[in-house]
Each structure stands twice: as structure tokens, then as C-alpha cells.
Design a protein around this motif. Structure first.
Motif, PDB file in Angstrom:
ATOM      1  N   TYR A   1     -80.615 -43.078 -15.939  1.00 30.98           N
ATOM      2  CA  TYR A   1     -80.688 -41.939 -15.019  1.00 30.98           C
ATOM      3  C   TYR A   1     -79.360 -41.179 -14.998  1.00 30.98           C
ATOM      4  O   TYR A   1     -78.336 -41.657 -15.505  1.00 30.98           O
ATOM      5  CB  TYR A   1     -81.025 -42.408 -13.607  1.00 30.98           C
TER       6      TYR A   1
ATOM      7  N   ARG B   1     -77.245 -37.913 -12.389  1.00 25.83           N
ATOM      8  CA  ARG B   1     -77.242 -36.926 -11.325  1.00 25.83           C
ATOM      9  C   ARG B   1     -77.116 -35.545 -11.952  1.00 25.83           C
ATOM     10  O   ARG B   1     -76.219 -35.287 -12.730  1.00 25.83           O
ATOM     11  CB  ARG B   1     -76.070 -37.186 -10.371  1.00 25.83           C
TER      12      ARG B   1
ATOM     13  N   ILE C   1     -81.778 -36.576  -9.052  1.00 20.31           N
ATOM     14  CA  ILE C   1     -81.613 -37.631 -10.053  1.00 20.31           C
ATOM     15  C   ILE C   1     -82.720 -37.476 -11.090  1.00 20.31           C
ATOM     16  O   ILE C   1     -83.905 -37.482 -10.752  1.00 20.31           O
ATOM     17  CB  ILE C   1     -81.671 -39.022  -9.412  1.00 20.31           C
TER      18      ILE C   1
END
Length: 457
Positions: free
Chosen positions: A116, A118, A137
Motif C-alpha cells: 500500500y 499514501r 491509501i
């Protein structure tokens, strides 16, 4: 007491495993890392298997993907646009990710870690770099954890898959990738086997015989062209009581005989040995070398035998249509029926990919992001792998019109037919609705979503 027992699991799947190693395959040569090496050789070395896997990969890559809304609320539309942007905001392209996922076909399974990030725009930090600057995210990448690096599987007490442990290059350190942060793609899930079953499994036997026959055929052709080397040597150097010098000489002659090849440097020099007959005359006849020819054609037609095995290999994955024309047999209708069956099989592989994303990847993604008012999660849906016959489609439309059904009044159906014919979609005033684009960017007034790479294919 009875109410408590209904939540307990009493049985087991019966998966043959020990110490994290799965031993469901009864043939030892196809078990574990040995099997992975065999399937890799089949994939990389055999032209028929290579063409089959290439056809599957290209058909799957050209299939259109789209996001379907989970509901009609503004939050549902926003969530669908967010999911669509995540697919095209990864460091690896969506098509490259699909290509790595498709490794589950020859090996039976493919394990991918979800990484993942941001989304903070054009950041120098790769964990935050994105085309979008909304602070949500998203997926940074979904890279493969190679089948060759598998060390063992981690199971729970009920046989559920908990993690994959791997050890591979460049540092060969032990790493554990939990299933909660990964996606497991399998051709089938019999007994919840994490290693699935290779689509090449039933092609192994004909591939094995074909490979060995081709090697024998190559050696036979070379020997027929060059002749069978025969060296005549004095009997004493073949005797068990031969001296060390004689044994060394025999070893050198054996090396010469087994390494004779037809090339620009062919030629052998043998020393002559003098022998004396009863009359006291000498002759240099001690060492001789000659080539023994085959003297005719072989009894078996190896071409026919190899073609038979190649056809069986293709049949195992419903791809024997690739043999039509090569053997001067087959009709157009037969080929059409076989390609339709092949397309149905590929559609099942696409279903597997979509189901894994919809069941695991998408819920985890939205658990990390907030969408107030969301009624249902969006889903990833694939298109057809085979373009429809426009002539048959036209006849169908005529029949529908003759029955009184006006297609023009159904905008969704009309756009579907336009897309099938690779025509532009009918303009719509509702810009917020996510529609399939067939690879063409859709116009939008929102600068955040104006990037063509953010458009679903």
C-alpha cells in the motif's frame, strides 16, 4: 452444549502435508521445487506449450476490465472512481500485474503481496508517490512472490492457509508473507491446496515422451549423417590385465569415438602399429577407424509420433485448434467450435482473477479508506476474451427489432452493442457514472481524473 458444537469444525480436508510441505502430487518428479523446475522447462523450452500459454496470455491481456458500481448513491460512484484510479496508479502497470498473476497457469498457483501507499501526489518518497493528492491509501504495487522461492506454507489447526514462507535471491533470507496481506490465485482449490494444479499437469506425460523421442531423433540424424564411429584396437589393451598405459590409451580412443561430429574441424589421426606375420613380413594394421552407415530408413516415422504427442499436449488445455492446418486437416466450423471452447476456459481463468480481487483485495482496500454513505463495494469485472461475430450480432438485432424491441430506447444496451462493434459510446450527461471505455479515455471536467492512464480498459 449442542449449540456450542455447531461452531466447531470436526473434520479435515485431507490435504496431504507435513511440516508445511504439500505432497498431494503422487509423482515425485512433479512435487515441490522439482515440479516447479519441470513446469518451467515445459513452459520455456517446448514450442507447442509456449504457443498455448502465449495465446492464453495475449487473450487475457486484451480483455477489457471495468468497475461496476455497488449502488446508486454519490458515495458508491466516488468509490468506483477511486477503485478505478487505484488500478492505474501502481508502479507496475495493470497489464504487467496481470502477466505476473498468470504464472498460476503453468505452476498451479501464484502468490502476490499487496503493498500500500499514501497518495500524496508527486512525492519523492515512493511509498507516497501518486498521480493523486487526496491523502487516501491506495495500492502501490501487487508484486509476485516467486514460486521458486517457496520454502513452506503456514496452516492453522483447521487447515486454513495463514502465510507463505520464502527464501530466495538475492540474500536468501527467510521471509513470511501473511495471507491477510497477500492474494493467492489458484487454478483450483481442491482440499484447499495452496498449490492448486498446473494446467500443464496432464500434458506432462506426452511432453516427456516427445522430449525424449526428439533427443533420440536428433542423435540418430547426426549419426546417420556422420556415420557410426567404429575403432579397432589390439586385443591386449581390452584385456583386464592391460597396463596403465594401455588403459589410458583405451580411454583416449573411447573419447575420440564418442565425440566425433560433422563440422569444419573433423578428422582423426591414428598411429600405425607394425605387425609381423608367419613369413616375417611386417604391416602397419594395428589401429583402424571407420564409419559404419545406417544402411536405410528407420521403421518408425518419428514425425508422426511427435505430432501425436503434441496434439495430446494441446488437447489437455482445449487448445488443439492450434494444430489445425499444420496437419492439413480440419474445417473452419471445427476450428470455430474449438476456439469457442478455448475462450470459455480462458473466461474461467478471468473469473478466478476477478473473484480474488473482489473477495479479498477490494474489501481490504476500502477498510483502509472512509466513504460515508457507501451502500456496497464496487466490483472489478472483466469483458469477453473473444470479439463477437458482427454479422451474427447484426442478424440478432434485426430479429429483436422485428419482434418490436427498440434498442435505441435502452441506453445501456445500446452502449454495450456500440462497444462490441468498437464504436464510440453514446454521449451521456451523467459524467459521474463509471462506464467501460474499451481502452479509450473518457472525457471529464474533473482535472483530477483527466489522466488517460486512470481510465479502465
Amino acid at each position: 452444549m449442542a449449540n456450542q458444537n455447531i461452531y466447531l469444525e470436526h473434520g479435515s480436508t485431507g490435504l496431504t502435508r507435513f511440516g508445511g510441505q504439500v505432497s498431494e502430487e503422487w509423482l515425485s518428479d512433479l512435487r515441490g521445487t522439482k515440479g516447479i523446475k519441470v513446469y518451467r522447462e515445459m513452459r520455456d523450452n517446448d514450442p507447442v506449450i509456449g504457443s498455448i500459454l502465449f495465446a492464453i496470455k495475449m487473450l487475457i491481456r486484451q480483455a477489457a476490465w471495468r468497475v461496476e458500481l455497488g449502488g446508486d448513491s454519490p458515495a458508491d460512484k466516488e468509490a468506483a472512481e477511486f477503485l478505478e484510479s487505484c488500478l492505474y496508479d501502481m508502479s507496475m502497470t495493470w497489464h504487467d500485474t496481470l502477466t505476473e498473476i498468470l504464472s498460476f497457469l503453468p505452476f498451479g498457483w501464484s502468490y502476490h503481496e499487496i503493498v500500500y501507499k499514501r497518495r500524496l501526489g508527486d512525492s519523492k518518497d515512493p511509498t507516497k508517490r501518486s498521480k493523486h493528492n487526496d491523502g487516501r491509501i491506495g495500492w502501490r504495487k501487487i508484486p509476485i512472490r516467486s514460486q521458486e522461492t517457496l520454502l513452506r506454507w503456514v496452516f492453522d489447526e483447521e487447515g486454513g492457509i495463514q502465510a507463505m514462507e520464502q527464501s530466495g535471491p538475492p540474500d536468501y533470507q527467510l521471509r513470511t508473507i501473511p495471507i491477510q496481506k497477500a492474494l493467492l490465485f489458484r487454478t483450483e482449490a481442491t482440499k484447499n491446496n495452496p498449490e492448486g494444479r498446473s494446467v500443464l499437469r496432464n500434458a506432462y506425460r506426452p511432453w516427456y515422451f516427445k522430449k525424449n523421442i526428439e533427443e533420440i531423433e536428433g542423435i540418430g540424424i547426426e549419426r546417420d549423417l556422420a556415420g557410426l564411429p567404429v575403432a579397432l584396437v589390439p586385443p591386449e589393451i581390452l584385456s583386464p590385465s592391460a597396463t596403465d598405459e594401455q588403459k589410458a590409451l583405451l580411454s583416449s580412443i573411447s573419447a575420440v569415438v564418442t565425440s566425433i561430429r560433422r563440422d569444419s574441424e573433423e578428422g582423426i589421426i591414428f598411429p600405425a602399429e607394425e605387425t609381423t606375420d608367419l613369413d616375417g613380413k611386417t604391416a602397419k594394421t594395428g589401429y583402424k577407424l571407420h564409419l559404419l552407415t545406417s544402411g536405410g530408413r528407420r521403421q518408425f516415422d518419428t514425425t508422426e509420433v511427435i505430432q501425436r504427442y503434441e496434439q495430446r499436449m494441446a488437447m489437455t488445455v482445449l487448445a488443439d485448434f492450434i494444430m489445425l492446418g499444420h496437419q492439413k486437416t480440419g474445417t473452419h466450423s471445427l476450428g470455430d467450435n474449438k476456439t469457442k471452447m478455448f475462450s470459455v476456459a480462458i473466461g474461467a481463468f478471468l473469473d478466478e482473477i476477478a473473484e480474488v480481487f473482489n473477495a479479498h483485495a477490494i474489501p481490504r482496500l476500502f477498510a483502509l479508506n472512509s466513504f460515508p454513505g457507501l451502500t456496497a463495494l464496487p466490483e472489478l469485472v472483466h469483458g469477453d476474451v473473444e470479439s463477437p461475430d458482427l454479422q451474427e450480432l447484426g442478424e440478432f438485432i434485426k430479429s429483436m427489432n422485428a419482434a418490436g424491441f427498440e434498442i435505441g430506447k435502452d441506453e445501456e444496451l445500446e452502449n454495450h452493442l456500440r462497444g462490441a462493434a468498437n464504436l464510440p459510446l453514446k454521449p451521456t450527461e451523467n459524467r459521474g457514472e463509471v462506464k467501460p471505455t474499451n481502452g479509450e479515455p473518457e472525457e471529464t471536467d474533473d482535472p483530477e481524473h483527466a489522466d488517460p492512464e486512470d481510465t479502465m480498459e
